[in-house]
Design a protein around this motif. Structure first.
Motif, PDB file in Angstrom:
ATOM      1  N   GLY A  77      51.134  60.499 -12.518  1.00 32.60           N
ATOM      2  CA  GLY A  77      51.717  61.320 -13.577  1.00 32.60           C
ATOM      3  C   GLY A  77      52.040  60.525 -14.836  1.00 32.60           C
ATOM      4  O   GLY A  77      52.315  59.328 -14.781  1.00 32.60           O
ATOM      5  N   HIS A  78      51.967  61.219 -16.002  1.00 32.75           N
ATOM      6  CA  HIS A  78      52.355  60.662 -17.318  1.00 32.75           C
ATOM      7  C   HIS A  78      51.442  59.496 -17.733  1.00 32.75           C
ATOM      8  O   HIS A  78      50.325  59.407 -17.274  1.00 32.75           O
ATOM      9  CB  HIS A  78      53.833  60.262 -17.313  1.00 32.75           C
ATOM     10  CG  HIS A  78      54.718  61.322 -16.728  1.00 32.75           C
ATOM     11  ND1 HIS A  78      55.101  62.446 -17.410  1.00 32.75           N
ATOM     12  CD2 HIS A  78      55.243  61.446 -15.473  1.00 32.75           C
ATOM     13  CE1 HIS A  78      55.846  63.214 -16.624  1.00 32.75           C
ATOM     14  NE2 HIS A  78      55.949  62.634 -15.437  1.00 32.75           N
ATOM     15  N   GLY A  79      51.939  58.608 -18.605  1.00 32.20           N
ATOM     16  CA  GLY A  79      51.154  57.456 -19.072  1.00 32.20           C
ATOM     17  C   GLY A  79      50.683  57.613 -20.509  1.00 32.20           C
ATOM     18  O   GLY A  79      50.653  58.721 -21.060  1.00 32.20           O
ATOM     19  N   LYS A  84      58.219  58.584 -21.623  1.00 35.91           N
ATOM     20  CA  LYS A  84      59.647  58.763 -21.934  1.00 35.91           C
ATOM     21  C   LYS A  84      60.562  58.730 -20.708  1.00 35.91           C
ATOM     22  O   LYS A  84      61.732  58.388 -20.831  1.00 35.91           O
ATOM     23  CB  LYS A  84      59.875  60.043 -22.737  1.00 35.91           C
ATOM     24  CG  LYS A  84      59.542  61.328 -21.992  1.00 35.91           C
ATOM     25  CD  LYS A  84      59.790  62.539 -22.873  1.00 35.91           C
ATOM     26  CE  LYS A  84      59.563  63.837 -22.127  1.00 35.91           C
ATOM     27  NZ  LYS A  84      58.206  63.940 -21.505  1.00 35.91           N
ATOM     28  N   ASN A  85      60.051  59.067 -19.529  1.00 40.36           N
ATOM     29  CA  ASN A  85      60.937  59.083 -18.352  1.00 40.36           C
ATOM     30  C   ASN A  85      61.202  57.660 -17.862  1.00 40.36           C
ATOM     31  O   ASN A  85      60.274  56.945 -17.493  1.00 40.36           O
ATOM     32  CB  ASN A  85      60.301  59.870 -17.203  1.00 40.36           C
ATOM     33  CG  ASN A  85      60.178  61.345 -17.522  1.00 40.36           C
ATOM     34  OD1 ASN A  85      60.772  61.823 -18.487  1.00 40.36           O
ATOM     35  ND2 ASN A  85      59.407  62.064 -16.732  1.00 40.36           N
ATOM     36  N   SER A  86      62.489  57.295 -17.855  1.00 39.77           N
ATOM     37  CA  SER A  86      62.817  55.931 -17.418  1.00 39.77           C
ATOM     38  C   SER A  86      64.198  55.912 -16.782  1.00 39.77           C
ATOM     39  O   SER A  86      64.918  56.913 -16.803  1.00 39.77           O
ATOM     40  CB  SER A  86      62.798  54.971 -18.611  1.00 39.77           C
ATOM     41  OG  SER A  86      63.935  55.208 -19.418  1.00 39.77           O
ATOM     42  N   ILE A  93      59.869  52.366 -16.052  1.00 42.04           N
ATOM     43  CA  ILE A  93      59.215  53.536 -16.669  1.00 42.04           C
ATOM     44  C   ILE A  93      58.480  54.304 -15.577  1.00 42.04           C
ATOM     45  O   ILE A  93      57.686  53.723 -14.825  1.00 42.04           O
ATOM     46  CB  ILE A  93      58.181  53.085 -17.735  1.00 42.04           C
ATOM     47  CG1 ILE A  93      58.787  52.065 -18.702  1.00 42.04           C
ATOM     48  CG2 ILE A  93      57.582  54.286 -18.464  1.00 42.04           C
ATOM     49  CD1 ILE A  93      59.717  52.604 -19.726  1.00 42.04           C
ATOM     50  N   GLU A  94      58.723  55.604 -15.511  1.00 44.17           N
ATOM     51  CA  GLU A  94      58.106  56.399 -14.439  1.00 44.17           C
ATOM     52  C   GLU A  94      56.583  56.264 -14.432  1.00 44.17           C
ATOM     53  O   GLU A  94      55.973  56.085 -13.373  1.00 44.17           O
ATOM     54  CB  GLU A  94      58.492  57.884 -14.577  1.00 44.17           C
ATOM     55  CG  GLU A  94      58.025  58.691 -13.377  1.00 44.17           C
ATOM     56  CD  GLU A  94      57.771  60.162 -13.651  1.00 44.17           C
ATOM     57  OE1 GLU A  94      58.306  60.698 -14.626  1.00 44.17           O
ATOM     58  OE2 GLU A  94      57.005  60.764 -12.869  1.00 44.17           O
ATOM     59  N   ALA A  95      55.967  56.355 -15.629  1.00 45.79           N
ATOM     60  CA  ALA A  95      54.495  56.313 -15.711  1.00 45.79           C
ATOM     61  C   ALA A  95      53.936  55.061 -15.031  1.00 45.79           C
ATOM     62  O   ALA A  95      52.895  55.120 -14.364  1.00 45.79           O
ATOM     63  CB  ALA A  95      54.065  56.355 -17.173  1.00 45.79           C
ATOM     64  N   ILE A 146      51.136  62.036  -8.292  1.00 48.77           N
ATOM     65  CA  ILE A 146      52.240  61.142  -7.901  1.00 48.77           C
ATOM     66  C   ILE A 146      53.234  60.997  -9.051  1.00 48.77           C
ATOM     67  O   ILE A 146      52.863  60.632 -10.170  1.00 48.77           O
ATOM     68  CB  ILE A 146      51.691  59.765  -7.476  1.00 48.77           C
ATOM     69  CG1 ILE A 146      50.827  59.931  -6.227  1.00 48.77           C
ATOM     70  CG2 ILE A 146      52.831  58.773  -7.233  1.00 48.77           C
ATOM     71  CD1 ILE A 146      50.183  58.660  -5.740  1.00 48.77           C
ATOM     72  N   HIS A 147      54.484  61.295  -8.752  1.00 50.20           N
ATOM     73  CA  HIS A 147      55.556  61.218  -9.752  1.00 50.20           C
ATOM     74  C   HIS A 147      56.801  60.574  -9.157  1.00 50.20           C
ATOM     75  O   HIS A 147      56.918  60.432  -7.937  1.00 50.20           O
ATOM     76  CB  HIS A 147      55.942  62.626 -10.231  1.00 50.20           C
ATOM     77  CG  HIS A 147      54.909  63.264 -11.105  1.00 50.20           C
ATOM     78  ND1 HIS A 147      55.075  63.437 -12.450  1.00 50.20           N
ATOM     79  CD2 HIS A 147      53.673  63.750 -10.805  1.00 50.20           C
ATOM     80  CE1 HIS A 147      53.995  64.011 -12.958  1.00 50.20           C
ATOM     81  NE2 HIS A 147      53.129  64.215 -11.972  1.00 50.20           N
ATOM     82  N   HIS A 148      57.728  60.229 -10.069  1.00 50.22           N
ATOM     83  CA  HIS A 148      59.090  59.845  -9.671  1.00 50.22           C
ATOM     84  C   HIS A 148      60.049  60.659 -10.528  1.00 50.22           C
ATOM     85  O   HIS A 148      59.774  60.911 -11.699  1.00 50.22           O
ATOM     86  CB  HIS A 148      59.307  58.342  -9.830  1.00 50.22           C
ATOM     87  CG  HIS A 148      58.560  57.545  -8.797  1.00 50.22           C
ATOM     88  ND1 HIS A 148      57.197  57.355  -8.867  1.00 50.22           N
ATOM     89  CD2 HIS A 148      58.976  56.940  -7.653  1.00 50.22           C
ATOM     90  CE1 HIS A 148      56.802  56.657  -7.807  1.00 50.22           C
ATOM     91  NE2 HIS A 148      57.860  56.387  -7.055  1.00 50.22           N
ATOM     92  N   ASN A 149      61.137  61.038  -9.938  1.00 49.86           N
ATOM     93  CA  ASN A 149      62.027  62.015 -10.542  1.00 49.86           C
ATOM     94  C   ASN A 149      63.091  61.370 -11.434  1.00 49.86           C
ATOM     95  O   ASN A 149      63.367  60.174 -11.305  1.00 49.86           O
ATOM     96  CB  ASN A 149      62.728  62.782  -9.409  1.00 49.86           C
ATOM     97  CG  ASN A 149      62.750  64.268  -9.656  1.00 49.86           C
ATOM     98  OD1 ASN A 149      62.770  64.699 -10.802  1.00 49.86           O
ATOM     99  ND2 ASN A 149      62.757  65.039  -8.593  1.00 49.86           N
ATOM    100  N   ILE A 231      53.915  64.941  -5.573  1.00 44.15           N
ATOM    101  CA  ILE A 231      54.983  64.195  -4.896  1.00 44.15           C
ATOM    102  C   ILE A 231      55.969  63.652  -5.924  1.00 44.15           C
ATOM    103  O   ILE A 231      55.568  63.040  -6.912  1.00 44.15           O
ATOM    104  CB  ILE A 231      54.390  62.994  -4.121  1.00 44.15           C
ATOM    105  CG1 ILE A 231      53.239  63.438  -3.222  1.00 44.15           C
ATOM    106  CG2 ILE A 231      55.460  62.303  -3.304  1.00 44.15           C
ATOM    107  CD1 ILE A 231      52.435  62.269  -2.693  1.00 44.15           C
ATOM    108  N   GLU A 232      57.251  63.883  -5.693  1.00 43.28           N
ATOM    109  CA  GLU A 232      58.313  63.198  -6.445  1.00 43.28           C
ATOM    110  C   GLU A 232      58.901  62.209  -5.447  1.00 43.28           C
ATOM    111  O   GLU A 232      59.750  62.558  -4.624  1.00 43.28           O
ATOM    112  CB  GLU A 232      59.383  64.193  -6.926  1.00 43.28           C
ATOM    113  CG  GLU A 232      58.910  65.202  -7.958  1.00 43.28           C
ATOM    114  CD  GLU A 232      58.820  64.646  -9.385  1.00 43.28           C
ATOM    115  OE1 GLU A 232      59.047  63.434  -9.576  1.00 43.28           O
ATOM    116  OE2 GLU A 232      58.500  65.433 -10.289  1.00 43.28           O
ATOM    117  N   CYS A 233      58.405  60.962  -5.509  1.00 39.65           N
ATOM    118  CA  CYS A 233      58.730  59.991  -4.448  1.00 39.65           C
ATOM    119  C   CYS A 233      60.232  59.728  -4.349  1.00 39.65           C
ATOM    120  O   CYS A 233      60.768  59.613  -3.244  1.00 39.65           O
ATOM    121  CB  CYS A 233      57.996  58.683  -4.686  1.00 39.65           C
ATOM    122  SG  CYS A 233      56.202  58.841  -4.758  1.00 39.65           S
TER     123      CYS A 233
END
Ligand SMILES: [Zn+2]
Length: 360
Positions: A77-79, A84-86, A93-95, A146-149, A231-233
């Motif tokens: 996800g993202h990149g 911006k998600n951190s 950084i989530e990406a 694949i993501h992180h929340n 997935i939000e790991c």
């Protein structure tokens, strides 16, 4: 010693213990909510397979029996422009973590002789539409995002859990129980590998994306026409998780968890549904559609559901030959969708069957 004096000593010990407790584990100033570094090392368990090269080779060789030839799309996800998600201080950084986990997962899958396609393999911008387009033109077996929340409340440094999303809710036309089943397998092994619990929004940590966007769900799940889960790991905003996610070894452990869930899912002999065009018949009064079920077990007739043009429709079943015949009376020119859902006697659902039927 008087009882009063004993009570005084016990009170002193209790107060002293409280202070010791504060100095060693309390690192949040409750007044201004400042979070201090606890000095504790991040906790995680390294699966034995990842520390023993002969063991991992054995496991991967076993898994390759079920994963060989499977085509999996991994979507970190993202990149690129979307970073911006951190965590709070911007150091995680989530990406980047998504990509890290995705690349480890790719490596495990390639070793197990699966075919892997990535929606991105570096820090680049890929729109949500393009991610689904890559999936829809791939004829892959699975799209795995694949993501992180992150928490919406910047002061929330406590929330952390693992969740795996599937599209729509049970009883919605777009719901595919096959996707939900894959989500359960991934969720169980990923949460176990990370030593995280699932969230409380569901009993097993798998969640409908309608819980986040009612009626729409996540764009990548809604627009992807092959089986897909997201997935939000874990939460990068959690004060312990942000430390673990900065460690490569831990990101490999996450990938190992997802890999195990996938392999265990594909280990099951999953039934399949096929349209036999030669046996379909069309007259201006009636359209007959002929579908076969490939299932080594006796046909589980009561699990069959058929929709034509998004409405449930009656059908005839031949349980010996494992055929389903669907009759549409007075068919009208146009494009329609035929959807069949089937689960075998063990409860394993066939891969989603949705076919465009063109009448002209
Ligand atoms: Zn994300």
């Amino acid at each position: 010693m008087t009882n009063k004096f004993l009570l005084f000593i016990l009170s002193c010990v209790f107060i002293a213990l409280n202070f010791i407790g504060c100095s060693s584990s309390e690192y949040v100033n409750r007044k201004d909510k400042t979070v201090y570094d606890s000095g504790l090392s991040p906790y995680y368990e390294i699966p034995t397979a990842l520390t023993d090269s002969s063991k991992i080779a054995d496991i991967i060789s076993d898994y390759s029996k079920f994963l060989k030839g499977k085509k999996i799309i991994i979507d970190p996800g993202h990149g690129g422009a979307d970073r911006k998600n951190s965590n709070r201080d911007g150091s995680v950084i989530e990406a980047d973590i998504n990509l890290d986990v995705a690349l480890y997962l790719k490596s495990f899958l390639i070793d197990a002789e699966a075919e892997v396609l990535m929606t991105r393999s570096s820090d680049q911008t890929v729109s949500l539409d393009d991610r689904s387009k890559i999936a829809n033109s791939s004829s892959a077996d699975l799209f795995l995002s694949i993501h992180h929340n992150t928490t919406s409340d910047k002061m929330d440094y406590r929330t952390n859990y693992t969740s795996t999303f599937y599209h729509a809710r049970e009883n919605d036309y777009d719901y595919e129980p096959y996707e939900h089943q894959i989500a359960k397998y991934i969720q169980r092994d990923l949460a176990y590998a990370m030593r995280n619990s699932g969230g409380l929004a569901s009993f097993d940590g798998t969640i409908s994306d309608y819980l986040i966007y009612e009626g729409d769900g996540f764009a990548v799940l809604r627009n992807t026409k092959i089986p897909a889960v997201l997935i939000e790991c874990s939460f990068i905003t959690n004060r312990f998780e942000e430390k673990r996610l900065g460690i490569k070894e831990f990101n490999e452990i996450q990938a190992w968890g997802i890999f195990n869930g996938l392999a265990k899912f594909f280990k099951n002999k999953i039934p399949s549904i096929n349209l036999i065009q030669d046996k379909c018949e069309y007259t201006k009064d009636q359209l007959k559609l002929f579908v076969t079920v490939d299932d080594p077990f006796p046909l589980n007739v009561k699990s069959i559901n058929v929709w034509y043009n998004k409405s449930e429709i009656d059908f005839d079943v031949n349980p010996i030959d494992k055929n389903i015949e669907i009759y549409v009376q007075n068919p009208i020119e146009g494009e329609y969708e035929l959807k069949v859902v089937y689960a075998d006697k063990r409860g394993f659902y066939a891969k989603p069957f949705n076919r465009k039927i063109l009448i002209k």
